[in-house]
Design an enzyme around this catalytic site. Structure first.
Site, mmCIF file in Angstrom:
data_model
loop_
_atom_site.group_PDB
_atom_site.id
_atom_site.type_symbol
_atom_site.label_atom_id
_atom_site.label_comp_id
_atom_site.label_asym_id
_atom_site.label_seq_id
_atom_site.Cartn_x
_atom_site.Cartn_y
_atom_site.Cartn_z
ATOM 1 N NE ARG A 70 -7.544 -92.782 28.522
ATOM 2 C CZ ARG A 70 -7.975 -91.793 29.576
ATOM 3 N NH1 ARG A 70 -8.593 -92.545 30.565
ATOM 4 N NH2 ARG A 70 -7.889 -90.747 29.159
ATOM 5 N N GLY A 71 -4.292 -92.089 30.363
ATOM 6 C CA GLY A 71 -4.471 -90.620 31.114
ATOM 7 C C GLY A 71 -3.212 -90.519 31.680
ATOM 8 C CB ALA A 72 -1.117 -87.502 32.448
ATOM 9 N NE ARG A 104 -0.171 -92.752 25.047
ATOM 10 C CZ ARG A 104 -1.395 -92.140 25.116
ATOM 11 N NH1 ARG A 104 -1.989 -92.652 26.445
ATOM 12 N NH2 ARG A 104 -1.987 -91.314 24.289
ATOM 13 C CD GLN A 148 -9.336 -91.010 24.311
ATOM 14 O OE1 GLN A 148 -9.976 -90.926 23.382
ATOM 15 N NE2 GLN A 148 -7.895 -91.441 24.125
ATOM 16 C CG ASP A 195 -2.090 -85.819 28.405
ATOM 17 O OD1 ASP A 195 -3.080 -85.372 27.913
ATOM 18 O OD2 ASP A 195 -1.938 -87.084 28.604
ATOM 19 C CG ASN A 217 -6.209 -82.688 27.722
ATOM 20 O OD1 ASN A 217 -5.672 -83.702 28.325
ATOM 21 N ND2 ASN A 217 -7.384 -82.306 27.523
ATOM 22 C CE LYS A 218 -6.597 -88.097 23.810
ATOM 23 N NZ LYS A 218 -5.113 -89.015 23.097
HETATM 24 O O1 MRU Z 1 -4.409 -90.540 24.926
HETATM 25 P P1 MRU Z 1 -5.056 -90.496 26.553
HETATM 26 O O2 MRU Z 1 -6.357 -91.308 26.773
HETATM 27 O O3 MRU Z 1 -4.101 -91.063 27.332
HETATM 28 O O4 MRU Z 1 -5.202 -88.958 26.599
HETATM 29 C C1 MRU Z 1 -5.620 -88.504 28.145
HETATM 30 C C2 MRU Z 1 -5.852 -87.007 28.111
HETATM 31 O O5 MRU Z 1 -5.651 -86.403 27.190
HETATM 32 C C3 MRU Z 1 -6.360 -86.738 29.455
HETATM 33 O O6 MRU Z 1 -7.019 -85.564 29.521
HETATM 34 C C4 MRU Z 1 -5.054 -86.515 30.449
HETATM 35 O O7 MRU Z 1 -4.006 -87.281 30.347
HETATM 36 C C5 MRU Z 1 -5.417 -86.050 31.912
HETATM 37 S S1 MRU Z 1 -5.973 -87.565 32.707
HETATM 38 C C6 MRU Z 1 -6.221 -86.889 34.310
#
Ligand code: MRU
Length: 347
Positions: A48-50, A91, A198, A239, A249-250
Site C-alpha cells: 500500500r501507499g501510492a 484501488r 498505518q 495519493d 491523502n489518507k
Molecule cells: O490506504 P493506504 O495505506 O494505501 O494510504 C496511503 C496514504 O494515504 C499515503 O499517505 C499516500 O499513499 C502517500 S505514500 C508515499
C-alpha cells in the site's frame, strides 16, 4: 540493526511483497506468483501507499505476461491491456497505479517490438525503471525538504508515507531520514490513522527502527499536542494532487490541515511527480475509495460497533489547496498559486 526489509523486492525475475497487514507483529514476505495474487495484495493493502502500488502494479504486469511470450505481438498487447485494466480496478484513488500501468503499456506499444518475447522484455525493463526511479524521486524530495526540519522541532505526520509506502526513503519521511542522518535532533508525532492504523503500525515502526525519536498518538490527540506547542511542522504524503493543488491523502489528513491552520503550523505535502495528476482539475474530481464496513465496526477481530449499524468508510479525503503551505516535490518546493506553478513545473 537488522537489514531493513523492503516493501517490494524484485530478484531473479521474482516479485516479493512485504505483507504490511501483519506489521508490526510479524515480518512476512510473500512471493507473488499470479496477477490475481498481486491484485489481491493491492486490494487488501498487503502492499500500500501510492508509489508502492504503482511499482507493484508494474511488476504485476510482468507476472501476468511472463508465460505469454508465444503470443504474437497483437495478441500480446491485447492481453497486456486487459491485465492493466484488471490491476487498475484494485484501488481507485492513488494515481500512481494507473500512471505506472499506462506507462508500461505505452512503452510496449511504442517499442516496435514484434514478438511476445521482445514485448515482455520491454514490460520488464519499464517496471524495473519505474522501481529504480521511485527511489531517486524520494531521495530528491528528501533533499528539498530537509532544510524544513530544524533542531528541537516536533513534526507531525499522518498515515504512512514512509519507506514502506515507496521503494525507499518514503516521501513525507524522506526529509526526516535525511535530517536524522545529518544529526538534527527532532521528534515525530505519528497519528495512528484509524481505521487501519498505518501511522502506528507502519510509520512508528519504520521510524523507530531507523532510530528516529517517534511518538505514536491517536488521531484525536493531534489538536491537543498542537495546542501544547509540541508541533512545529506537519508533513504528509499524498495519493493524488489535482491540477489546482487540492490533495487527496489518507482519511483524516484534511482535519490535520484545518488544525494546523488554526494553530499557525505550516502544513507541507510531499509528492513525487508520479502523484501529480494535471488531468484531474480539482479535488472533487478525485474518486475516493470506500472500503468495507468491518474496518470500522471492528478493532482487530473484536466488534466495537453494534451489529447492523450503518457505516461509512471513505479511505481518503481531499485537503483544499488553500490549507497547503507548499508541496515538496522531486523538482523543488511548489507554492501557491498551484494551478500556474504545478503546470509550469509538471505541465
Ligand atoms: O490506504 P493506504 O495505506 O494505501 O494510504 C496511503 C496514504 O494515504 C499515503 O499517505 C499516500 O499513499 C502517500 S505514500 C508515499
Amino acid at each position: 540493526m537488522a537489514p531493513q526489509v523492503k516493501s517490494i523486492e524484485w530478484t531473479d525475475g521474482k516479485l516479493s511483497l512485504l505483507d504490511q497487514t501483519q506489521l508490526p507483529v510479524d515480518v512476512t514476505v510473500e512471493e507473488q506468483t499470479s496477477v490475481e495474487q498481486v491484485w489481491d495484495s493491492i486490494k487488501k493493502l498487503k502492499v500500500r501507499g501510492a508509489p508502492a502500488i504503482g511499482v507493484a502494479g508494474a511488476y504485476g504486469l510482468v507476472v501476468a505476461m511472463r508465460d505469454k511470450t508465444t503470443l504474437d505481438a497483437g495478441a500480446f498487447m491485447d492481453e497486456l491491456q486487459r491485465n492493466a485494466d484488471y490491476l487498475d480496478s484494485s484501488r481507485p484513488t492513488a494515481v500512481n497505479l494507473s500512471w505506472a500501468l499506462k506507462r508500461v503499456v505505452a512503452a510496449a506499444r511504442e517499442s516496435g517490438a514484434a514478438t511476445g518475447g521482445a514485448l515482455l522484455d520491454v514490460v520488464r525493463e519499464t517496471a524495473e525503471a519505474i522501481h529504480q526511479e521511485d527511489i531517486e524521486l524520494c531521495r530528491k524530495i528528501g533533499e528539498y525538504g530537509v532544510p524544513l526540519i530544524q533542531d528541537g522541532m516536533g513534526v507531525l505526520t499522518h498515515c504512512n508515507a514512509g519507506r514502506l509506502a515507496t521503494s525507499e526513503y518514503g516521501t513525507a519521511t524522506a526529509p526526516m531520514y535525511l535530517a536524522h542522518q545529518n544529526g538534527v535532533r527532532f521528534s515525530v508525532y505519528s497519528d495512528e490513522s484509524r481505521p487501519l492504523l498505518q501511522g502506528s503500525r507502519l510509520t512508528a515502526w519504520e521510524l523507530k527502527e531507523a532510530g528516529i525519536d517517534v511518538y505514536t498518538i491517536t488521531d484525536n490527540m493531534a489538536a491537543f499536542v498542537m495546542q501544547q506547542g509540541l508541533i512545529d511542522l506537519v508533513i504528509v504524503g499524498t495519493d493524488r494532487v489535482a491540477a489546482n493543488g487540492d490533495v487527496a491523502n489518507k482519511i483524516g489528513t484534511m482535519g490535520v490541515a484545518i488544525l494546523a491552520k488554526h494553530f499557525g503550523i505550516p502544513f507541507y505535502v510531499a509528492s513525487p511527480f508520479s502523484t501529480i495528476d494535471l488531468a484531474t482539475p480539482t479535488g472533487s474530481d478525485i474518486v475516493i475509495e470506500e472500503r468495507g464496513e468491518d474496518e470500522v465496526t471492528h478493532f482487530g477481530l473484536r466488534r466495537t460497533a453494534p451489529e447492523g449499524i450503518k457505516v461509512r468508510n471513505p479511505a481518503f479525503d481531499v485537503t483544499p489547496n488553500e490549507l497547503v503551505t507548499a508541496i515538496i516535490t522531486d523538482r523543488g518546493i511548489i507554492k501557491a498559486p498551484y494551478t500556474e506553478n504545478l503546470k509550469k513545473v509538471f505541465g
